[in-house]
Design a protein around this motif. Structure first.
Motif, PDB file in Angstrom:
ATOM      1  N   GLY A 195       0.818  -1.200   0.000  1.00 22.05           N
ATOM      2  CA  GLY A 195       0.000   0.000   0.000  1.00 22.05           C
ATOM      3  C   GLY A 195       0.851   1.249   0.000  1.00 22.05           C
ATOM      4  N   VAL A 196       0.397   2.269   0.728  1.00 24.55           N
ATOM      5  CA  VAL A 196       1.075   3.559   0.729  1.00 24.55           C
ATOM      6  C   VAL A 196       1.131   4.115   2.148  1.00 24.55           C
ATOM      7  N   ALA A 197       2.287   4.647   2.532  1.00 23.10           N
ATOM      8  CA  ALA A 197       2.420   5.440   3.742  1.00 23.10           C
ATOM      9  C   ALA A 197       2.458   6.900   3.308  1.00 23.10           C
ATOM     10  N   CYS A 253      11.512   1.726  -2.596  1.00 19.65           N
ATOM     11  CA  CYS A 253      10.726   2.171  -3.744  1.00 19.65           C
ATOM     12  C   CYS A 253      10.804   3.686  -3.800  1.00 19.65           C
ATOM     13  N   ALA A 254      10.726   4.241  -5.000  1.00 18.44           N
ATOM     14  CA  ALA A 254      10.752   5.692  -5.163  1.00 18.44           C
ATOM     15  C   ALA A 254       9.582   6.327  -4.436  1.00 18.44           C
ATOM     16  N   TYR A 255       9.771   7.573  -3.983  1.00 13.76           N
ATOM     17  CA  TYR A 255       8.721   8.276  -3.269  1.00 13.76           C
ATOM     18  C   TYR A 255       8.352   9.552  -3.999  1.00 13.76           C
ATOM     19  N   SER A 256       7.237  10.146  -3.564  1.00 21.46           N
ATOM     20  CA  SER A 256       6.772  11.426  -4.113  1.00 21.46           C
ATOM     21  C   SER A 256       6.713  12.435  -2.978  1.00 21.46           C
ATOM     22  N   TRP A 310       3.478  16.812   1.191  1.00 22.10           N
ATOM     23  CA  TRP A 310       2.904  15.465   1.138  1.00 22.10           C
ATOM     24  C   TRP A 310       4.005  14.495   0.727  1.00 22.10           C
ATOM     25  N   LEU A 311       4.289  13.538   1.581  1.00 20.97           N
ATOM     26  CA  LEU A 311       5.260  12.490   1.298  1.00 20.97           C
ATOM     27  C   LEU A 311       4.514  11.166   1.119  1.00 20.97           C
ATOM     28  N   ARG A 312       4.535  10.647  -0.096  1.00 24.95           N
ATOM     29  CA  ARG A 312       3.930   9.340  -0.379  1.00 24.95           C
ATOM     30  C   ARG A 312       5.040   8.313  -0.558  1.00 24.95           C
ATOM     31  N   GLN A 313       4.988   7.246   0.228  1.00 28.78           N
ATOM     32  CA  GLN A 313       5.967   6.175   0.106  1.00 28.78           C
ATOM     33  C   GLN A 313       5.225   4.861  -0.145  1.00 28.78           C
ATOM     34  N   PRO A 314       5.170   4.419  -1.423  1.00 29.80           N
ATOM     35  CA  PRO A 314       4.486   3.174  -1.750  1.00 29.80           C
ATOM     36  C   PRO A 314       5.308   1.953  -1.332  1.00 29.80           C
ATOM     37  N   LEU A 319       4.551   3.602  -7.837  1.00 32.02           N
ATOM     38  CA  LEU A 319       4.307   4.976  -7.436  1.00 32.02           C
ATOM     39  C   LEU A 319       3.288   5.649  -8.366  1.00 32.02           C
ATOM     40  N   ASP A 320       3.422   5.446  -9.681  1.00 31.18           N
ATOM     41  CA  ASP A 320       2.520   6.085 -10.621  1.00 31.18           C
ATOM     42  C   ASP A 320       1.064   5.669 -10.411  1.00 31.18           C
TER      43      ASP A 320
END
Length: 325
Positions: A195-197, A253-256, A310-314, A319-320
């Motif tokens: 999922g996503v943190a 994994c890459a983050y946003s 906003w930090l999204r870490q899948p 990520l996309d």
């Protein structure tokens, strides 16, 4: 800071809760919950619509965001949701029974882990840059008097050297040491199986650290000195690139990392004024649209809540697939 916030009489453990003292994105408008629901829906789709979709809110306050997500979710999604509030205060008496209330982040999350203005309240040490190097700042919790203490630990000095290098001539500058927050966020990300943190917080990046730090206090809607006596929120902005790096090592994994303004607009929040022609065709609809636009404008104002990062870490998903465009 730990005792002042989370001790037996700490600010977040006793009293009426954060909403009584300061305004967060969660409290500002239903628009925030609507956008977070769209984020949850993208995670659900990326996971292939699992039979149980976890949504874990770390630092949940009184469960306001989870209540809103449950009420706004479509019946099919709501039936699969497993909402968990992670909070140290007692469970509110009026909390819907569908929401679990826990003191610790559960293991094996499949879904979305949320940390909305949690990391800024993870305790930090404050360091002062002197001619002899960094020294820890000590504060008397009764008087607020400040004195210089010993040098930071080797781990803290290593963190400062990499993530908060001082301006060479800036003696007296302050830094909030974020190594403890890195550990806290890495631990949270490690609880996600798939999922996503997602962390949402006031923050800054390495090239633009504030020279005097950001430590402050809030009580009753007002900014107050950050005296750690339990009577006020003691908070400091987050070194978001540092926590992102810590999370990346766990998630692999890459983050946003984007502003709240960018994130919410991609999720459908529009702060634009509705067309005046709507006022003549549908006056009530115009007023509703105007109120929604006003709420969205507050949430996306770069000088206010829109300045959040906003930090999204899948974890285990692309990520996309979980970042709205």
């Amino acid at each position: 800071m730990e005792l002042a916030l989370y001790g037996p009489d700490g600010f977040f453990v006793s009293g009426a809760g954060p909403a009584a003292h300061f305004r967060t994105s969660v409290h500002a408008s239903p628009v925030f919950a609507a956008c977070m629901l769209r984020q949850l829906e993208t995670v659900d789709a990326a996971l292939g619509h699992p039979a149980r979709l976890d949504v874990v809110d770390v630092g949940a306050g009184r469960g306001e965001l989870l209540r809103a997500l449950l009420s706004q979710a479509a019946p099919e999604l709501a039936a699969r949701l497993h909402p968990v509030a992670v909070e140290l205060s007692p469970r509110p008496a009026d909390l819907p029974p569908e929401i679990d209330w826990q003191a610790d982040i559960p293991d094996g999350i499949t879904g979305l882990l949320l940390a909305t203005e949690w990391l800024d309240n993870v305790p930090v040490d404050v360091a002062v840059h002197t001619r002899a190097g960094w020294r820890l700042l000590l504060v008397n919790p009764k008087t607020g008097e400040e004195t210089l203490g010993p040098a930071p630990s080797r781990t803290e000095i290593t963190w400062l050297a990499h993530w908060w290098p001082p301006t060479p001539t800036r003696v007296g500058g302050r830094a909030e040491i974020g190594s403890g927050r890195d550990l806290a966020w890495a631990g949270a990300v490690g609880k996600v199986a798939r999922g996503v943190a997602l962390a949402v917080d006031y923050g800054h990046l390495r090239d633009s650290r504030p020279l005097d730090g950001t430590l402050t206090g809030y009580r009753g809607g007002r900014q107050v000195p950050p005296v750690p006596d339990g009577s006020c929120d003691v908070t400091a902005h987050v070194a978001m690139d540092s926590v992102a790096s810590a999370g990346e090592r766990v998630a692999r994994c890459a983050y946003s990392l984007v502003s709240q303004r960018e994130a919410l607009r991609a999720l459908g929040a529009d702060g634009g004024r509705p067309p005046l022609s709507l006022a003549s065709r549908d006056p009530a609809g115009y007023l509703r649209a105007l109120a929604a636009a006003s709420a969205a404008a507050e949430l996306t104002d770069p000088a206010g809540l829109g300045g959040h990062l906003w930090l999204r870490q899948p974890v285990g998903v692309a990520l996309d697939a979980v970042v709205a465009r």
